[in-house]
Design a protein around this motif. Structure first.
Motif, mmCIF file in Angstrom:
data_model
loop_
_atom_site.group_PDB
_atom_site.id
_atom_site.type_symbol
_atom_site.label_atom_id
_atom_site.label_comp_id
_atom_site.label_asym_id
_atom_site.label_seq_id
_atom_site.Cartn_x
_atom_site.Cartn_y
_atom_site.Cartn_z
ATOM 1 N N UNK A 1 0.983 -1.205 0.041
ATOM 2 C CA UNK A 1 0.143 -0.004 0.005
ATOM 3 C C UNK A 1 0.880 1.333 -0.125
ATOM 4 N N UNK A 2 1.975 1.063 0.277
ATOM 5 C CA UNK A 2 2.778 2.359 0.510
ATOM 6 C C UNK A 2 3.044 3.023 -0.905
ATOM 7 N N UNK A 3 3.117 4.370 -0.908
ATOM 8 C CA UNK A 3 3.357 5.067 -2.085
ATOM 9 C C UNK A 3 4.216 6.362 -1.841
ATOM 10 N N UNK A 4 4.328 6.677 -0.441
ATOM 11 C CA UNK A 4 5.219 7.903 -0.316
ATOM 12 C C UNK A 4 6.589 7.439 0.181
ATOM 13 N N UNK A 5 6.707 6.291 0.651
ATOM 14 C CA UNK A 5 7.923 5.770 1.138
ATOM 15 C C UNK A 5 9.212 5.598 0.191
ATOM 16 N N UNK B 1 10.411 5.910 -4.452
ATOM 17 C CA UNK B 1 10.220 6.201 -5.696
ATOM 18 C C UNK B 1 9.852 7.784 -5.869
ATOM 19 N N UNK B 2 9.033 8.043 -6.742
ATOM 20 C CA UNK B 2 8.480 9.334 -6.685
ATOM 21 C C UNK B 2 6.918 9.910 -5.936
ATOM 22 N N UNK B 3 6.754 8.765 -5.145
ATOM 23 C CA UNK B 3 5.525 8.697 -4.493
ATOM 24 C C UNK B 3 4.234 8.650 -5.065
ATOM 25 N N UNK B 4 4.259 8.085 -6.501
ATOM 26 C CA UNK B 4 3.124 8.011 -7.194
ATOM 27 C C UNK B 4 2.382 6.552 -7.004
ATOM 28 N N UNK B 5 1.172 6.323 -7.579
ATOM 29 C CA UNK B 5 0.645 4.868 -7.588
ATOM 30 C C UNK B 5 1.727 4.198 -8.523
ATOM 31 N N UNK B 6 2.017 4.580 -9.400
ATOM 32 C CA UNK B 6 3.097 3.754 -10.525
ATOM 33 C C UNK B 6 4.044 2.944 -9.718
#
Length: 377
Positions: free
Chosen positions: A242-246, A248-253
């Motif tokens: 579920x993480x997206x901010x931890x 890469x670029x913080x994206x859903x991708x």
């Protein structure tokens, strides 16, 4: 060691007392039924160890766990033609329900709403030795078709809405119809997994081992992992997918890339732990799995799920190609993406004709910059 390769357990197949009535030992059952009955026999052994009442109890207990929806009835005849070439397409959704126990696990508002947090099309090629998995970003802007949910309520079409609004609007049937509208491909089956069930299933499997190449710290998904090798608990695994901010670029991708790496690790773990050689663990995993999923009505029984799972067990992580539906960033909103139609057509055409997805389908598309952060170990 699989159930088929182990010596006899000493437990007769459910419903038998030795040779089958009306048939000698030289009249074997069809292969699919033999597999299902062997699994049931081991599950029955697990229940005996746990003080249960035997195979009949197990069957009705596990059968009663399964929730199913009649996708075919709800969607009717106006669907893509079913391709009879030996392949299968399965829509897998991870539901982002915020009510009850899921609200404590998912973060965000406990508003009782439901969203499709994860969406993957699993294409199993003819022969069931390899598969392609296509993730659909939840933030993709699409034209959602009108759809009727399982209660008979008609939901009107909508333009330029997020993909995951299909599920929150009309549930499973609307999600399936939207995927079929976007891809032009018929979904043969539907599987849905929720937060709470996912966590328990991972714990019952004994965790899943992954290696992180970078530190991951995301308080929103309750995940804090240093770079290195980890055996994730159910809660940690849920945080990872579920993480997206931890990362890469913080994206859903970027989150999708983590999900794809975790799926490979999960498949690898399930093959290594020897569930079938441990009846007690088999029952525990079967109980958790059947409570975890919602299926289409064709998979809505223990026997159907066992046959389905047996058809997939020959696929190793090395023969799973993981891709993301080709998209491009929305120039008017950095938090949304648009379907890259030319490249996406290459993906759908390949799946329709049971061919490998060409590398050219990813050329010039948006990425989440989290590749290689998590690997299976």
């Amino acid at each position: 060691m699989s159930a088929e390769s182990m010596p006899g357990s000493g437990i007769p197949e459910p419903g038998t007392n030795g040779p089958r009535d009306g048939a000698g030992y030289g009249s074997p059952r069809p292969r699919g039924k033999r597999k299902a009955l062997r699994v049931m026999a081991w599950t029955a052994a697990g229940v005996v160890l746990l003080g249960g009442a035997g195979a009949g109890y197990v069957y009705f207990k596990l059968n009663g766990n399964i929730r199913s929806v009649d996708i075919n009835q709800a969607l009717g005849a106006h669907r893509p033609t079913k391709v009879d070439n030996g392949s299968e397409n399965i829509l897998l959704l991870g539901s982002d329900t915020r009510s009850g126990a899921n609200g404590k696990l998912g973060g965000g508002d406990d508003d009782g709403s439901s969203r499709s947090d994860t969406a993957m099309i699993i294409h199993v090629y003819k022969g069931h030795k390899k598969a392609s998995v296509v993730s659909i970003p939840r933030d993709t802007l699409i034209n959602r078709p009108s759809c009727t949910d399982t209660s008979g309520t008609l939901h009107p079409a909508a333009s330029d809405v997020m993909f995951n609004s299909a599920y929150s609007t009309g549930g499973a049937t609307c999600a399936v119809k939207t995927v079929e509208s976007v891809t032009g491909i018929r979904m043969d089956h539907y599987l849905e997994v929720d937060f709470t069930g996912f966590k328990k299933l991972i714990d019952d499997l004994g965790g899943v081992t992954v290696t992180t190449t970078k530190d991951i710290d995301d308080p929103n998904s309750h995940l804090d992992l240093k770079a290195g090798r980890h055996t994730l608990t159910g809660r940690q695994a849920l945080g990872l997918v579920r993480t997206r901010h931890g990362v890469g670029d913080g994206s859903d991708l970027g989150r999708i890339q983590l999900q794809q790496a975790f799926i490979k690790a999960l498949v690898n773990q399930a093959k290594q732990i020897g569930v079938f050689s441990n009846p007690e663990k088999l029952y525990s995993v079967a109980d958790a799995a059947t409570k975890t999923v919602t299926t289409d009505s064709e998979l809505g029984s223990v026997n159907s799920l066992v046959d389905f799972a047996n058809g997939l067990k020959g696929i190793s992580p090395a023969h799973m190609k993981m891709v993301t539906m080709p998209v491009r960033y929305d120039p008017t909103d950095p938090n949304r993406v648009l379907v890259a139609k030319t490249q996406a057509k290459q993906v759908w055409r390949a799946l329709e004709h049971d061919r490998p997805i060409p590398k050219s389908a990813a050329k010039g598309t948006a990425t989440g910059k989290a590749t290689g952060v998590v690997t299976s170990s």
